[in-house]
Write a protein that holds these residues in place. Structure first.
Motif, PDB file in Angstrom:
ATOM      1  N   ARG A 278      30.055  27.834 -12.389  1.00 50.68           N
ATOM      2  CA  ARG A 278      29.400  27.205 -13.547  1.00 50.68           C
ATOM      3  C   ARG A 278      29.303  25.865 -13.267  1.00 50.68           C
ATOM      4  N   ARG A 279      30.717  25.381 -13.307  1.00 44.86           N
ATOM      5  CA  ARG A 279      30.766  23.768 -12.965  1.00 44.86           C
ATOM      6  C   ARG A 279      29.846  23.293 -11.857  1.00 44.86           C
ATOM      7  N   TRP A 280      29.676  24.096 -10.877  1.00 51.79           N
ATOM      8  CA  TRP A 280      29.015  23.616  -9.542  1.00 51.79           C
ATOM      9  C   TRP A 280      27.551  23.587 -10.065  1.00 51.79           C
ATOM     10  N   MET A 281      26.982  24.792 -10.614  1.00 47.26           N
ATOM     11  CA  MET A 281      25.742  24.905 -11.029  1.00 47.26           C
ATOM     12  C   MET A 281      25.125  23.563 -11.836  1.00 47.26           C
ATOM     13  N   ARG A 282      26.209  23.364 -12.760  1.00 44.31           N
ATOM     14  CA  ARG A 282      25.983  22.327 -13.760  1.00 44.31           C
ATOM     15  C   ARG A 282      25.746  20.874 -13.100  1.00 44.31           C
ATOM     16  N   ARG A 283      26.577  20.768 -12.240  1.00 50.51           N
ATOM     17  CA  ARG A 283      26.410  19.317 -11.356  1.00 50.51           C
ATOM     18  C   ARG A 283      25.002  19.330 -10.546  1.00 50.51           C
ATOM     19  N   GLN A 284      24.508  20.257 -10.162  1.00 53.47           N
ATOM     20  CA  GLN A 284      23.215  20.241  -9.582  1.00 53.47           C
ATOM     21  C   GLN A 284      21.910  19.889 -10.309  1.00 53.47           C
ATOM     22  N   VAL A 285      22.074  19.792 -11.523  1.00 54.40           N
ATOM     23  CA  VAL A 285      20.885  19.587 -12.586  1.00 54.40           C
ATOM     24  C   VAL A 285      21.154  18.539 -13.392  1.00 54.40           C
ATOM     25  N   ASP A 286      20.088  17.356 -13.253  1.00 53.27           N
ATOM     26  CA  ASP A 286      20.345  15.998 -14.018  1.00 53.27           C
ATOM     27  C   ASP A 286      20.160  16.294 -15.748  1.00 53.27           C
ATOM     28  N   ASP A 287      19.132  16.941 -15.776  1.00 52.09           N
ATOM     29  CA  ASP A 287      18.711  16.999 -17.244  1.00 52.09           C
ATOM     30  C   ASP A 287      19.595  17.959 -18.033  1.00 52.09           C
ATOM     31  N   PRO A 288      20.285  17.737 -19.158  1.00 52.99           N
ATOM     32  CA  PRO A 288      21.108  18.425 -19.718  1.00 52.99           C
ATOM     33  C   PRO A 288      20.228  19.713 -20.442  1.00 52.99           C
ATOM     34  N   VAL A 289      18.917  19.480 -20.786  1.00 55.81           N
ATOM     35  CA  VAL A 289      18.487  20.595 -21.461  1.00 55.81           C
ATOM     36  C   VAL A 289      17.888  21.812 -20.324  1.00 55.81           C
ATOM     37  N   LEU A 290      17.663  21.102 -19.325  1.00 53.23           N
ATOM     38  CA  LEU A 290      17.236  22.154 -18.036  1.00 53.23           C
ATOM     39  C   LEU A 290      18.468  22.652 -17.767  1.00 53.23           C
TER      40      LEU A 290
END
Length: 522
Positions: A278-290
């Motif tokens: 999950r941490r890796w996935m979240r690092r891939q996306v810049d916009d917090p909403v997306l």
């Protein structure tokens, strides 16, 4: 009931072939090789396509590739070291299938561009009669349905789909003449196929809109080109075999272990794995909403995860939109979502998978066993079931490669080797005994089915952990008809089962089979 005899078919009492295999994908090819190894050479392989390869011939969408390392996604007896990448593109898998056909002398056995539209067991003569789309009848003592689960594309059930005025595509029916450059393109679906497709077309599209119902767990993809040095290393049998063993063990622990392991272990293992992914996935996306929209709320393993280094990053682009509002209907100009917005598009791509457990999908044509017992109706009324994914009572001389409770989560190739070994062993034994009919005993089948259902009781798929996952691991009856076992158990049981689990005869129907038919009619 419409029978072949009603159509004026000749009353042939001797079959054309000992075995007819329906399907020339990896399942059909693996079956042909297994039959030959048991000394059975009078068989043909029938397929609707004009080339072998099955799924890997049908699916040619941009970015299509195997999602299991190539040195694992290959037959154990035909390992290769010349893959271009760790995760080979689909075209190489199709070429691999072609090479198998040539190496094992199956080319003369092929009957391509031939679609089977019905199969019926002839009780009187103990043989199967298959009707093709050209009106021809083919007969065999035994049939093998080597039809994969990725057989029939599933279009979304959305109002107005056929009213769309632009270009409509499904990933499994890709039209390479359709130009995407500069077009407004929409993709419905965010499963494993979409993960490959979206990064592959985004540089070409003018604007890409992705409609997501359920986010998917995404792993980093440790893919790389296999250069000269890599091919030299993989060319060494011992090294290649060691890598294969390591990969198999990893898959065994990560996938089948999640299903058959003790709940306390699988739960702790799942939670331990979820955090870093999950941490890796979240690092891939810049916009917090997306980022939030692309993060699954259900547990890891509830549906098949996939791997991509580019998919999540695609949503950082200004020319890509993610829409999570449900689709209300499709118009001539585009897609209207529940919030009333009409998304105007030129090309609509449905990455919506296949009819896996839908009624009428398996089998994809009528299959009638003893006394006209219909296989689709049998499964619809009694739940999906078969002995080790291979045999169903009431359907003598008929075998499946990918039947219910035959597939252990992981590589399809492992299942194909196991079930092909099972059915070829059974057919060879019937031949040795001089039997014209072979049928799984009802009590053996029922015991296996009950054991599978019992093991399912501890399956985390049926817990709140998987709520909202929309997983295809669960069928329309609320069961999970995948084999709840390890690959090792699947391998051993299919090769060493007691041959007397089958009933062998010279054609006289067993009373139990008549009872099954009587109950089915009532």
């Amino acid at each position: 009931m419409d029978t072949f005899g009603d159509k004026g078919a000749p009353d042939r009492t001797r079959p054309d072939h000992e075995v007819i295999v329906v399907g020339a994908g990896f399942g059909g090819i693996g079956t042909g090789i297994a039959l030959q190894r048991k000394g059975i050479h009078d068989f043909i392989i029938v397929d609707k396509w004009d080339r072998v390869g099955g799924t890997w011939h049908a699916n040619t969408y941009p970015g299509v590739a195997v999602d299991i390392p190539s040195f694992i996604y290959s037959f154990s007896y035909e390992q290769r070291g010349d893959w271009s990448r760790v995760f080979a593109p689909g075209s190489e898998l199709r070429d691999y299938a072609e090479s198998m056909v040539d190496k094992y002398g199956l080319r003369a056995k092929l009957r391509l561009s031939t679609t089977v539209v019905a199969a019926e067991f002839d009780d009187r003569h103990s043989l199967w009669r298959l009707r093709t789309d050209g009106g021809r009848e083919l007969t065999a003592r035994h049939i093998v349905l080597a039809i994969g689960g990725l057989e029939r594309p599933k279009m979304p059930d959305i109002q107005g789909l056929n009213d769309f005025g632009g270009t409509l595509l499904h990933t499994a029916m890709w039209d390479h003449d359709v130009a995407l450059r500069g077009k407004r393109v929409a993709v419905i679906g965010t499963g494993a196929t979409a993960l490959q497709l979206i990064p592959a077309i985004v540089e070409e599209t003018g604007h890409l809109t992705v409609f997501q119902r359920t986010p998917i767990w995404v792993f980093p993809k440790n893919d790389a080109e296999v250069g000269a040095l890599g091919r030299q290393i993989l060319g060494r049998k011992r090294i290649r075999s060691a890598l294969r063993v390591a990969g198999n063990l990893g898959t065994e622990l990560a996938m089948s272990g999640m299903v058959v392991g003790p709940p306390w272990l699988t739960e702790s293992g799942r939670r331990l794995a979820e955090g870093p992914i999950r941490r890796w996935m979240r690092r891939q996306v810049d916009d917090p909403v997306l980022r939030d929209k692309l993060t699954p709320r259900y547990g890891l393993g509830c549906k098949r995860p996939s791997m991509s280094n580019d998919y999540l990053k695609t949503f950082n682009r200004s020319d890509v939109s993610l829409v999570t509002d449900s689709i209300e209907r499709i118009t001539e100009r585009g897609v209207i979502t529940a919030d009333g917005t009409e998304h105007e598009i030129d090309v609509l791509i449905c990455a919506t998978g296949f009819k896996l457990w839908d009624r009428g999908a398996i089998p994809p044509f009528p299959v009638r066993g003893r006394h006209g017992l219909d296989l689709e109706r049998f499964w619809d009324e009694r739940r999906y079931q078969s002995y080790q994914g291979v045999s169903v009572p009431g359907f003598p001389n008929a075998f499946t490669v990918t039947g219910p409770y035959g597939f252990v989560l992981g590589s399809y190739i492992w299942m194909i080797e196991a079930t092909a070994a099972h059915l070829s062993r059974a057919i060879a034994e019937a031949k040795r005994r001089g039997a014209t009919e072979i049928e799984i005993r009802q009590d053996v089948h029922d015991e296996y089915f009950e054991r599978c259902l019992k093991r399912q009781e501890k399956n985390f798929l049926f817990t709140p952990v998987c709520a909202g996952s929309n997983t295809y691991y669960i069928d329309n009856k609320g069961d999970s008809p995948f084999r709840p076992s390890t690959h090792g158990e699947m391998y051993w049981q299919n090769r060493h089962f007691d041959l007397d689990v089958y009933r062998y005869s010279t054609g006289a129907p067993h009373p139990a089979a008549v009872a099954v038919r009587s109950e089915e009619v009532s």
